[in-house]
Each structure stands twice: as C-alpha cells, then as structure tokens.
Scaffold this motif. Sequence first.
Motif, mmCIF file in Angstrom:
data_model
loop_
_atom_site.group_PDB
_atom_site.id
_atom_site.type_symbol
_atom_site.label_atom_id
_atom_site.label_comp_id
_atom_site.label_asym_id
_atom_site.label_seq_id
_atom_site.Cartn_x
_atom_site.Cartn_y
_atom_site.Cartn_z
ATOM 1 N N PHE A 131 3.792 -68.314 -82.106
ATOM 2 C CA PHE A 131 2.412 -67.635 -82.284
ATOM 3 C C PHE A 131 1.523 -68.140 -81.261
ATOM 4 O O PHE A 131 0.681 -67.152 -80.828
ATOM 5 C CB PHE A 131 1.885 -68.351 -83.602
ATOM 6 C CG PHE A 131 0.448 -68.172 -83.752
ATOM 7 C CD1 PHE A 131 -0.124 -66.653 -84.240
ATOM 8 C CD2 PHE A 131 -0.660 -68.979 -83.741
ATOM 9 C CE1 PHE A 131 -1.324 -66.638 -84.421
ATOM 10 C CE2 PHE A 131 -1.958 -68.892 -83.958
ATOM 11 C CZ PHE A 131 -2.465 -67.676 -84.259
ATOM 12 N N TRP A 132 1.503 -69.305 -80.980
ATOM 13 C CA TRP A 132 0.538 -69.674 -79.634
ATOM 14 C C TRP A 132 1.081 -68.892 -78.473
ATOM 15 O O TRP A 132 0.220 -68.671 -77.671
ATOM 16 C CB TRP A 132 0.760 -71.084 -79.618
ATOM 17 C CG TRP A 132 0.160 -71.964 -80.767
ATOM 18 C CD1 TRP A 132 0.539 -72.732 -81.581
ATOM 19 C CD2 TRP A 132 -1.256 -71.984 -81.152
ATOM 20 N NE1 TRP A 132 -0.325 -73.212 -82.580
ATOM 21 C CE2 TRP A 132 -1.587 -72.934 -82.158
ATOM 22 C CE3 TRP A 132 -2.653 -71.387 -80.434
ATOM 23 C CZ2 TRP A 132 -2.830 -72.937 -82.593
ATOM 24 C CZ3 TRP A 132 -3.633 -71.700 -80.925
ATOM 25 C CH2 TRP A 132 -3.974 -72.376 -82.309
ATOM 26 N N THR A 133 2.422 -68.800 -78.147
ATOM 27 C CA THR A 133 2.662 -68.067 -76.985
ATOM 28 C C THR A 133 2.040 -66.416 -77.138
ATOM 29 O O THR A 133 1.649 -66.049 -76.013
ATOM 30 C CB THR A 133 4.322 -67.826 -77.032
ATOM 31 O OG1 THR A 133 4.661 -69.285 -76.719
ATOM 32 C CG2 THR A 133 4.631 -66.950 -75.703
ATOM 33 N N ALA A 134 2.241 -65.952 -78.204
ATOM 34 C CA ALA A 134 1.568 -64.414 -78.297
ATOM 35 C C ALA A 134 0.101 -64.528 -78.210
ATOM 36 O O ALA A 134 -0.201 -63.580 -77.491
ATOM 37 C CB ALA A 134 2.060 -64.074 -79.709
ATOM 38 N N LEU A 135 -0.400 -65.653 -78.638
ATOM 39 C CA LEU A 135 -1.925 -65.604 -78.624
ATOM 40 C C LEU A 135 -2.364 -65.896 -77.064
ATOM 41 O O LEU A 135 -3.309 -65.096 -76.530
ATOM 42 C CB LEU A 135 -2.463 -66.737 -79.379
ATOM 43 C CG LEU A 135 -4.114 -66.959 -79.451
ATOM 44 C CD1 LEU A 135 -4.616 -65.711 -79.979
ATOM 45 C CD2 LEU A 135 -4.490 -67.981 -80.122
ATOM 46 N N ARG A 136 -1.555 -66.869 -76.286
ATOM 47 C CA ARG A 136 -1.829 -67.080 -74.987
ATOM 48 C C ARG A 136 -1.526 -65.772 -73.907
ATOM 49 O O ARG A 136 -2.488 -65.448 -73.072
ATOM 50 C CB ARG A 136 -1.061 -68.142 -74.405
ATOM 51 C CG ARG A 136 -1.213 -68.447 -73.068
ATOM 52 C CD ARG A 136 0.043 -69.345 -72.532
ATOM 53 N NE ARG A 136 1.209 -68.487 -72.333
ATOM 54 C CZ ARG A 136 2.420 -68.923 -72.298
ATOM 55 N NH1 ARG A 136 2.582 -70.237 -72.395
ATOM 56 N NH2 ARG A 136 3.379 -68.150 -72.280
ATOM 57 N N ASN A 137 -0.387 -64.951 -74.326
ATOM 58 C CA ASN A 137 -0.379 -63.954 -73.739
ATOM 59 C C ASN A 137 -1.446 -62.654 -74.143
ATOM 60 O O ASN A 137 -1.779 -62.269 -73.069
ATOM 61 C CB ASN A 137 1.152 -63.139 -74.114
ATOM 62 C CG ASN A 137 2.289 -63.983 -73.627
ATOM 63 O OD1 ASN A 137 2.135 -64.745 -72.703
ATOM 64 N ND2 ASN A 137 3.428 -63.977 -74.378
ATOM 65 N N THR A 138 -1.945 -62.654 -75.250
ATOM 66 C CA THR A 138 -2.914 -61.816 -75.490
ATOM 67 C C THR A 138 -4.307 -62.165 -74.825
ATOM 68 O O THR A 138 -4.821 -61.341 -74.123
ATOM 69 C CB THR A 138 -3.335 -61.739 -76.880
ATOM 70 O OG1 THR A 138 -2.037 -61.536 -77.697
ATOM 71 C CG2 THR A 138 -4.382 -60.732 -77.309
ATOM 72 N N VAL A 139 -4.531 -63.161 -74.627
ATOM 73 C CA VAL A 139 -5.854 -63.691 -73.943
ATOM 74 C C VAL A 139 -5.811 -63.464 -72.512
ATOM 75 O O VAL A 139 -6.598 -62.932 -71.895
ATOM 76 C CB VAL A 139 -6.041 -65.085 -74.167
ATOM 77 C CG1 VAL A 139 -7.328 -65.644 -73.296
ATOM 78 C CG2 VAL A 139 -6.448 -65.421 -75.565
ATOM 79 N N LEU A 140 -4.345 -63.587 -71.805
ATOM 80 C CA LEU A 140 -4.309 -63.748 -70.632
ATOM 81 C C LEU A 140 -4.250 -62.069 -70.147
ATOM 82 O O LEU A 140 -4.872 -61.406 -69.026
ATOM 83 C CB LEU A 140 -2.929 -64.148 -70.032
ATOM 84 C CG LEU A 140 -2.603 -64.096 -68.430
ATOM 85 C CD1 LEU A 140 -3.553 -64.931 -67.724
ATOM 86 C CD2 LEU A 140 -1.564 -64.916 -68.233
ATOM 87 N N PHE A 141 -3.541 -61.303 -70.989
ATOM 88 C CA PHE A 141 -3.575 -59.956 -70.920
ATOM 89 C C PHE A 141 -4.786 -59.198 -70.719
ATOM 90 O O PHE A 141 -5.135 -58.638 -69.899
ATOM 91 C CB PHE A 141 -2.707 -59.355 -72.053
ATOM 92 C CG PHE A 141 -2.560 -57.868 -72.215
ATOM 93 C CD1 PHE A 141 -1.506 -57.340 -71.134
ATOM 94 C CD2 PHE A 141 -3.085 -56.953 -72.527
ATOM 95 C CE1 PHE A 141 -1.365 -56.015 -71.192
ATOM 96 C CE2 PHE A 141 -2.972 -55.602 -72.639
ATOM 97 C CZ PHE A 141 -2.137 -55.042 -71.860
ATOM 98 N N PHE A 142 -5.825 -59.711 -71.928
ATOM 99 C CA PHE A 142 -7.041 -59.266 -71.701
ATOM 100 C C PHE A 142 -8.000 -59.474 -70.478
ATOM 101 O O PHE A 142 -8.485 -58.598 -69.880
ATOM 102 C CB PHE A 142 -7.902 -59.683 -72.996
ATOM 103 C CG PHE A 142 -9.414 -59.793 -72.985
ATOM 104 C CD1 PHE A 142 -10.034 -58.358 -72.890
ATOM 105 C CD2 PHE A 142 -10.202 -60.913 -72.855
ATOM 106 C CE1 PHE A 142 -11.481 -58.279 -72.865
ATOM 107 C CE2 PHE A 142 -11.402 -60.672 -72.728
ATOM 108 C CZ PHE A 142 -12.123 -59.353 -72.768
ATOM 109 N N LEU A 143 -7.969 -60.600 -70.099
ATOM 110 C CA LEU A 143 -8.494 -61.170 -69.056
ATOM 111 C C LEU A 143 -8.176 -60.506 -67.623
ATOM 112 O O LEU A 143 -9.070 -60.048 -66.927
ATOM 113 C CB LEU A 143 -8.520 -62.408 -68.680
ATOM 114 C CG LEU A 143 -9.033 -63.535 -69.858
ATOM 115 C CD1 LEU A 143 -8.901 -65.125 -69.505
ATOM 116 C CD2 LEU A 143 -10.561 -63.344 -69.782
#
Length: 313
Positions: free
Chosen positions: A87-99
């Motif tokens: 879950f934390w990997t998916a959330l980190r990927n999502t934030v990095l992807f957005f930025l």
Amino acid sequence: MSTTTRPGAASPPKAGKTSGGGPRRRRRSLPNGLPWILPALIVSVGLLYYSIGYTGYISTLKWDGTSPNPESVGLDNYGLLFTDPIFWTALRNTVLFFLVTFGVQTALGVFCAVLLHSRIRLAVVYRVLIFLPVVLAPAIMAPVFRQIYAAGGQFNDVLGFLGLGFLAQPWLAQSSTALPVLMAITIWQWTGLNFILYFAAMGQIDSEILEAARIDGASNWRILVSIIWPGVRGTTIALAMLSAIGALKTFDIPYLVTLGGPNFATEFLGTFIYRESIPLAHVGYAGAISIMLLLLAIVMAFIFGRRRNSEER
C-alpha cells in the motif's frame, strides 16, 4: 375627451389577465424542474452514494465476494492497510507520478500555448497534432508502447541508430525504469489537454497589456513570468486538482502496459484495488483501500478548491 361604453359591449380586459384562464393557470400547467433533474438525481444518489456506502460496509468484512456468510472484522482491514508495504509503495508511486507528470505537462502545455499564440505557420496543424493523443484510447495504445519499450523494441533501435546503444535496456522489465516509462506515456497522452486549456486562458489576457509591456522594453521571458503566468494561475490550479485526482485513480495505462510490475514498481492505488479484489478475492480489504482512495481524493479536491477560491478573491 370622455369615452363611453355601449350597453352590452364587452369591457376591455384588465391588465395582467388574459383569456383562457390567464397566465396564472398557464404557469400552473407548466411542470417544475424536478422531472428534468430526477434521472440525474436517481443515478447520483441511488447509485453513486449507495455504492460508496456499500463499499464502506464491505470494508468492515473479511469476504471473498461470493461467500454467503462474510465475517465482520470491524476496522481490522484498515489496520492491515497501514502496515501493508505494498500500500505504501502504491501511494508513493501515485504521489511521485502526480508530481512528475503534472510538472512536465504544465511546462510543455504553457510552452506550446505561448508558441502557438505567436505568428507561426500551420498553427492549426500543430494544435491537432498536440491534442491528438488525448482522444486515443489507452487500450489501443498500450500494445504499441509495450512493443516500443520492449528489449528488442523500436526505442532501443533508435538509441542504437543515434550511437547511444549502450543505453538500450528492457525498459518495462526493470523496477528502475518501468515507472518513468509510464510517466512518459502519460505526459505524451495528456499534455494536449493542458495545452488546450492554457491556450484558451492566454486568449483571455488583454492584448493591450502585452503591447504596453513590449513598448516598455520587457523581454519575452519577463512577459511570460510577470504577465502570462499570473494570468493563467487559475487554470494551473484547476489542472493540478484534475491531475491529482487522476493520479489517485490511475489504472488503465499501468495495468495494460506493466500489470503493476515488475516487483510492484508500477503499482498504483487503482491497480492495487483490482489485484486485491479480483485475482486475490480479498474484497473486504479492497473495500478499505477504496475508501482510503476516496478520502484522499476528497482531501485533494478540498485543498485545491480552497486554493482556487483564494486566488479568485
């Protein structure tokens, strides 16, 4: 000069009244607005909010989606969620992807809009070419990108042709390069939308202000930074909100191109929900992830909405 009414003659109608029952009766015969909004009301309230409530209920169960007797576990799924490294990997990927995607799309969108607002030949052709990827379905483009970025794909062939063959690698099969490839695909697909909105926003800037700045000797860079960029700030905030919510529910490109791999390197919240609910049949746990995604989307929309309201004031 006085006027008289002949006996038996009809008196003139009084103001505000007409024959046939008058406007008051006609107004009563018109339907109110409820029948027009009722279908949308039924869909939004009866389907959307019911689904949200039902998902919240499912998130308190230990259920495979088919068992007739699901086990109630309270908030255990949420506790498991916060200790799940995927879950934390998916959330980190999502934030990095957005930025990354939002920053690059914004820069390219502003650059293309400024360029096409200048006197350039074949401007209409360039607008179509820039916006074309937006209307292409991801399901159509995914096999193309899998082929392009394969170990023996066209991207590595181009690198070899340019004398950069030492950079060739299996781009989608490595954890270090799979996510940047998905970012590049998304930037290619959605830059056209940013461009169109910035192009329209720049068209609302008073041309007399730009002419006055040029007469005063302002450079193109100074005009861009001091006049154009502040003039499109509201568009930037709106695009940031759309990009943030879009990143939270990203599913099609990661799933169709990499299936969330390798080693969860391209796992997003959307693909994580699908993986847990369908292949693994952890429907209750997937419901908890869905509720967290909804809460994150609401928070992001609230933050950007307040920022936009403060800018408008």
